[in-house]
Scaffold this active site. Sequence first.
Site, PDB file in Angstrom:
ATOM      1  N   LEU A 117      -6.204   6.459  -6.623  1.00 11.34           N
ATOM      2  CA  LEU A 117      -6.820   7.080  -5.459  1.00 11.34           C
ATOM      3  C   LEU A 117      -5.938   6.999  -4.233  1.00 11.34           C
ATOM      4  O   LEU A 117      -5.995   7.865  -3.361  1.00 11.34           O
ATOM      5  CB  LEU A 117      -8.166   6.404  -5.153  1.00 11.34           C
ATOM      6  N   GLY A 118      -5.132   5.954  -4.140  1.00 10.40           N
ATOM      7  CA  GLY A 118      -4.277   5.806  -2.978  1.00 10.40           C
ATOM      8  C   GLY A 118      -3.568   4.468  -2.983  1.00 10.40           C
ATOM      9  O   GLY A 118      -3.871   3.573  -3.765  1.00 10.40           O
ATOM     10  N   GLY A 177      -1.779  -0.821   2.570  1.00  9.53           N
ATOM     11  CA  GLY A 177      -1.035  -2.018   2.905  1.00  9.53           C
ATOM     12  C   GLY A 177      -1.391  -3.203   2.041  1.00  9.53           C
ATOM     13  O   GLY A 177      -0.600  -4.126   1.871  1.00  9.53           O
ATOM     14  N   PHE A 178      -2.615  -3.186   1.453  1.00  9.76           N
ATOM     15  CA  PHE A 178      -3.058  -4.325   0.655  1.00  9.76           C
ATOM     16  C   PHE A 178      -3.005  -4.068  -0.844  1.00  9.76           C
ATOM     17  O   PHE A 178      -3.359  -4.929  -1.626  1.00  9.76           O
ATOM     18  CB  PHE A 178      -4.482  -4.723   1.044  1.00  9.76           C
ATOM     19  N   LYS A 187      -9.254  -2.110  -6.474  1.00  3.66           N
ATOM     20  CA  LYS A 187      -8.050  -2.347  -5.682  1.00  3.66           C
ATOM     21  C   LYS A 187      -7.297  -3.522  -6.277  1.00  3.66           C
ATOM     22  O   LYS A 187      -7.860  -4.601  -6.475  1.00  3.66           O
ATOM     23  CB  LYS A 187      -8.407  -2.628  -4.218  1.00  3.66           C
ATOM     24  N   ASP A 234      -9.454  -4.630  10.701  1.00  6.87           N
ATOM     25  CA  ASP A 234      -8.629  -3.463  10.351  1.00  6.87           C
ATOM     26  C   ASP A 234      -9.458  -2.183  10.400  1.00  6.87           C
ATOM     27  O   ASP A 234      -9.462  -1.386   9.453  1.00  6.87           O
ATOM     28  CB  ASP A 234      -7.998  -3.644   8.982  1.00  6.87           C
TER      29      ASP A 234
END
Length: 645
Positions: free
Chosen positions: A326-327, A330-331, A349, A445
């Site tokens: 999906l993308g 930064g993490f 993730k 964030d």
Amino acid sequence: MFSKLGILLSLLVGFVASEDISFTFNGFRSANLSLYGIAQITANGLLKLTNDTEQQKGHAFYPNPISFKNSVTGNSSSFSTTFVFSIISQYSTLSGHGIAFVISPTKEISGALPSQYLGLFNETNNGTSTGHVVAIELDTIQNSEFDDINNNHVGIDINGLKSATSAAAGYFADTNGAFKNMSLISGHQMQVWVDYDGVKKQINVTLAPINVDKPKIPLLSLSLDLSPTFNDNMYVGFSSSTGSVLSNHYLPRIGGKKRSKLLTFGLAMMIVTFVSVAISSAVYVVKRKRKFAELVEDWELDYGPHRFKYKDLYIATKGFEEKELLGVGGFGRVYRGVLPTSKIEIAVKKVSHESRQGMREFVAEIVSIGRLRHRNLVSLLGYCRRKGELLLVYDYMPNRSLDKYLFDQPKITLNWGQRFRVLKGVASGLLYLHEEWEQIIVHRDVKASNVLLDGAMNGRLADFGLARLYDHGTDPQTTHVVGTLGYLAPEHTRSGKATTSTDVFAFGAFLLEVACGRRPIEKRAEDALLVDWVFSYWNRGEILEARDPNLGADYVVNELELVLKLGLLCSHSEPAARPSMRQVVQYLEGDICLPELSSLGLCASGLTFAHKGGFTDFAISYPSSMSKAFSHPPSVADTLLSGGR
């Protein structure tokens, strides 16, 4: 083959009833068992309940019915059952579906479903009083539809798979009464005792390692008259099934001595004894596949449903294929997935966690945040740890992140009504984090790329609390600044301390980027900082000219002006001058009026939100070489970027 589940036992059964009946199984080739489904007797005498076939069931029953009721009173007689078993899984933390010891009115359980139904029931008859089935389940998968307490439990089932009572697998030590946890798929030999007292109307189930005498305190105790459940004659056996993760269930031949004399506890009482001996060495050892190995420590067993199995996440994401990506942020990398059993869409993730320092506290806080529930927050469903990775599991948002609709000539432009609804939703979510939950959660964030859109285009804040959690295990005096350039409050960069006020500052940048269709920092020859750019329009009395040109004339003047001015107010360099998120929500909902910015002494210096230094340790989204492109006066840009890397 995903998983192999080996259960070793032989049966020694004795009865005292109207006629003297006794039998011992010394191997199963001559036992004349009634086999159904995919159950079979192998060439070497193994009773194999299941094989490498998905969504199947296997049953094995003693062929003759047994009288479980007193012929005079009609009450259920007392009986006892004990068996020793060992479950050997291919993976240390993964298993297929479990096994059940069954007392059934029929040995042909037609219409039963495999998978979580264990070959005992289906969607129609599960939980109905017409089943007349009693089962002791050794369950290695948690099924929420049956209210399972975890994926490692023992339950007493009466006419359905919602256990009348259940408990985590373990036993109470006789020495001090302390509870000792046991893992059903550990491969260790364990013994189960099932005792029903027909006088007291009570059934007890006890579990213990093979080298421990029967504990005085049972694991489960249920006061229930089984007379209405039992027919006069019942069949005894075992049932198991396969699901999407395959399992093999074995019952091998074990040598034994026949009993010549049977025990009786008085007239109209009978003892039914099942003795099974498990020998781990009799089962072939299955080589573990390293690619599914997880990092699980004892302290994580308490987290129950928040701990996902890596196997399930691997299957859900099709092996983390690139087409499911999906993308990348930064993490870490984020993948779409569909859980194999529940078919729920998720986002996974993958985050690196090379250092183990503070991991226990970190995971504990992840689980705590997993209890957050708000319509404008993306739910963190749980986690999995494997090797050098931490996998975080979220609700899947079909319309992806908000930034895709704002920047770089988006294919779809959100109208003002959609944008204003997103802003109010995210503000509500932040208020919940700051004030309305049992603990204060500082997001750290807040930005458009961390706001995801659900199927109705409602905004939901994602990654909440994650940035703050990454500081676990570090010295509070040297806490790294974590965030994205352009959203960091000046006091945050100086002290490293994140507060609700630093979230408000980031929300101010978010307000401006949604209203203007520009990032907080743009790589341009001038007007690099969005807040400076909007301030210049306000200073000239033309603040509406800062709006996103893609809006055209389709906007509400009062709402747009409110958002732009509120963005400037939240971006004030002094934390005390910024509103709280409760006030922000009240402004956006029209419950209170926004004060005039001129009365607050707002000026360019008040918007200068950074100083030299302090930018060596935060996650930066823009390269330091960008500073060379700026010819902007040093009010903001030069001071902001001078310490960047």
